[in-house]
Enzyme design. Structure first.
Site, PDB file in Angstrom:
ATOM      1  N   CYS A   1     -13.102  27.468  22.201  1.00  0.00           N
ATOM      2  CA  CYS A   1     -14.238  26.684  22.975  1.00  0.00           C
ATOM      3  C   CYS A   1     -14.316  25.214  22.899  1.00  0.00           C
ATOM      4  CB  CYS A   1     -15.507  27.382  23.147  1.00  0.00           C
ATOM      5  SG  CYS A   1     -16.571  27.137  24.474  1.00  0.00           S
TER       6      CYS A   1
ATOM      7  N   HIS B   1     -14.589  33.569  22.941  1.00  0.00           N
ATOM      8  CA  HIS B   1     -15.530  34.056  21.987  1.00  0.00           C
ATOM      9  C   HIS B   1     -15.277  35.067  22.009  1.00  0.00           C
ATOM     10  CE1 HIS B   1     -17.590  30.010  21.607  1.00  0.00           C
ATOM     11  NE2 HIS B   1     -17.788  30.070  22.904  1.00  0.00           N
TER      12      HIS B   1
END
Length: 509
Positions: free
Chosen positions: A343, A451
């Site tokens: 991310c 994630h």
């Protein structure tokens, strides 16, 4: 409202309050959730307001604290943002992002929060409780408090503790951590600061993290019960590092249990690190030792390095430049190193970061567009709208396999066409979920928006095998248990340990 009409009919909720932060509320709730599930009850976790950058995304795209998601797993139910209707995500300088029922609705300072958000916050808590009971009329809510319930300067504005307990007429447990010392003062002081009608809600006391022979505390237990007229329903011994605290960061700080590990992993300790639960699957790999990287250093000793998620990507990239860690990562890459960014880490590995709406830590015009580390030809622009969703895809590298996880980010990333010399490939069939580059010298640079990527067993094994091959180590043996099965085993063991030392019978009326 449905709940207020049915309040006299619902199963008595159990609420876990603590004498302080870190007393063990989260793990106690997790354990009780699994204990009741094993008793064929229908437990559901709830925390009215949580402050954490360790988040989960439910199947409707709603953000919630990871600790409530873990408690939902303990209950055997799907996590839902209704279980954590208010999530505050700290951004630094006493400012937090406010998330109601999974959706970001603004930012606030600590000074203005209770003035501006107290009334709407209470309404969203009641709305969530009403919805949970409407969908699950036979459930028993297991509620987690926050910090201490008797912070006298905040008590009249506290959304998370006694206000919920009184509203639901919950059976409350007071948990205290004997490891910190002063357990008698903590218990008596907390109860003395409660109003009589609040104190009546406390049905039991748990002494947590007791070291040594439990019988040595019999005299202390008797004194507490005589002084408070409240039974001590449990003296829970110190549980070893198999059971992480709420956000698992403290466990990582001291991680060194796999002393014979063959692979050493370095994780960059960003000031605004988020979603460090991404590393939990690696912690459970016996072949891996994890260390934090806090300052500029020679990174050669690490077999691969993770650049984690960030709540303030621009700010954290400036930190990497200021400390020299950006330079260290480039040097590491040039020396056949393996790096993976998740991310915000993916975004920082790119060439440029642009923050026109000041979403990611920019304070001045000059900070709105800065250079990234420059290891992947990617440009990221941060927009006001946040993308939050569950992901199901298929990986193309380092193997073909099904992938599950979730996204939480404001940034949109695209190829930087000015960097033609840096050839990259997609990691997934969904092309915008991640990219990788193989260096001519050896080593790889990879980044993904997913994630939970390491929770995917086949993908994790093949990435680790890529590193092992680089070290001329044999491939991992075919695994007999998945990470999710290991997580289930940890939760089950936690519940069993608590169940040995806990008597909940008086609370289940």
């Amino acid at each position: 409202m449905y709940l207020e009409e049915k309040l006299h009919k619902i199963k008595k909720p159990i609420m876990v309050l603590g004498t302080s932060s870190g007393a063990g509320k989260s793990l106690t709730v997790t354990a009780i959730c699994r204990i009741l599930k094993n008793l064929a009850e229908q437990p559901i976790p709830f925390k009215g307001q949580n402050m954490s950058n360790n988040a989960w995304v439910d199947w409707e795209g709603g953000e919630m604290a990871y600790s409530q998601a873990l408690q939902a797993f303990a209950c055997g139910v799907n996590p839902s943002s209704e279980m954590n209707p208010i999530l505050l995500k700290p951004q630094g300088n006493s400012v937090s992002e406010v998330i109601h029922l999974g959706k970001s609705i603004g930012t606030t300072s600590a000074k203005n929060y209770y003035q501006d958000w107290f009334i709407p916050g209470w309404e969203v808590i009641k709305k969530s409780l009403n919805s949970i009971y409407k969908k699950n009329p036979n459930c028993r809510l297991i509620i987690e408090g926050a910090g201490s319930p008797v912070e006298m300067n905040l008590k009249h504005r506290d959304l998370t503790n006694l206000k919920i307990a009184k509203y639901l007429k919950a059976n409350c447990i007071l948990v205290t951590d004997i490891e910190r010392g002063g357990v008698f003062a903590q218990i008596i002081g907390t109860l003395e600061l409660m109003k009589p009608e609040e104190k009546k809600l406390i049905k039991g006391i748990i002494i947590n993290r007791f070291r040594g022979d439990l019988s040595l505390f019999e005299e202390g237990k008797k004194w507490i019960e005589e002084k408070t007229q409240i039974p001590v329903i449990g003296i829970v011994p110190w549980l070893n590092d198999s059971f992480p605290p709420e956000d698992s960061l403290d466990l990582l700080e001291n991680k060194s249990r796999f002393t014979n590990a063959e692979i050493k992993v370095g994780i960059i300790k960003l000031p605004s690190i988020s979603n460090f639960s991404d590393f939990d699957p690696l912690e459970n790999e016996e072949s891996i030792l994890i260390e934090w990287i806090r300052e500029s250093q020679n990174l050669k000793k690490y077999d691969f390095i993770i650049l984690p998620g960030s709540k303030q990507t621009i700010k954290d990239q400036m930190f990497l430049e200021k400390t020299g860690l950006s330079h260290d990562l480039r040097e590491y890459s040039n020396n056949k190193g393996h790096i993976i960014g998740i991310c915000g880490g993916l975004q920082m590995l790119g060439t440029f970061l642009e923050d026109p709406f000041l979403k990611e830590g920019s304070k001045t015009f000059s900070e709105q567009k800065i250079k990234g580390i420059g290891l992947l030809p990617l440009r990221t622009t941060f927009f006001e709208e946040k993308l939050t969703r569950q992901i199901s895809s298929e990986s193309l590298w380092p193997c073909q396999s099904k992938i599950n996880g979730f996204e939480i980010h404001n940034g949109q990333t695209e190829l930087d066409n000015t960097q033609n010399s840096l050839k990259i490939n997609p990691i997934f069939k969904d092309l915008n979920l991640g990219w990788y580059k193989e260096n001519k010298e050896g080593g790889t640079i990879a980044g993904t928006y997913i994630h939970g990527i390491f929770e995917n067993d086949i993908w994790r094994d093949q990435y680790i095998n890529l590193i092992r091959m680089n070290k001329k180590l044999p491939a991992l043996k075919k695994r007999t248990s998945s990470y999710k099965n290991k997580r289930e085993k940890i939760i089950e063991n936690l519940a069993n340990e608590f169940n040995k030392h806990l008597n909940l019978s008086s609370l289940l009326n």
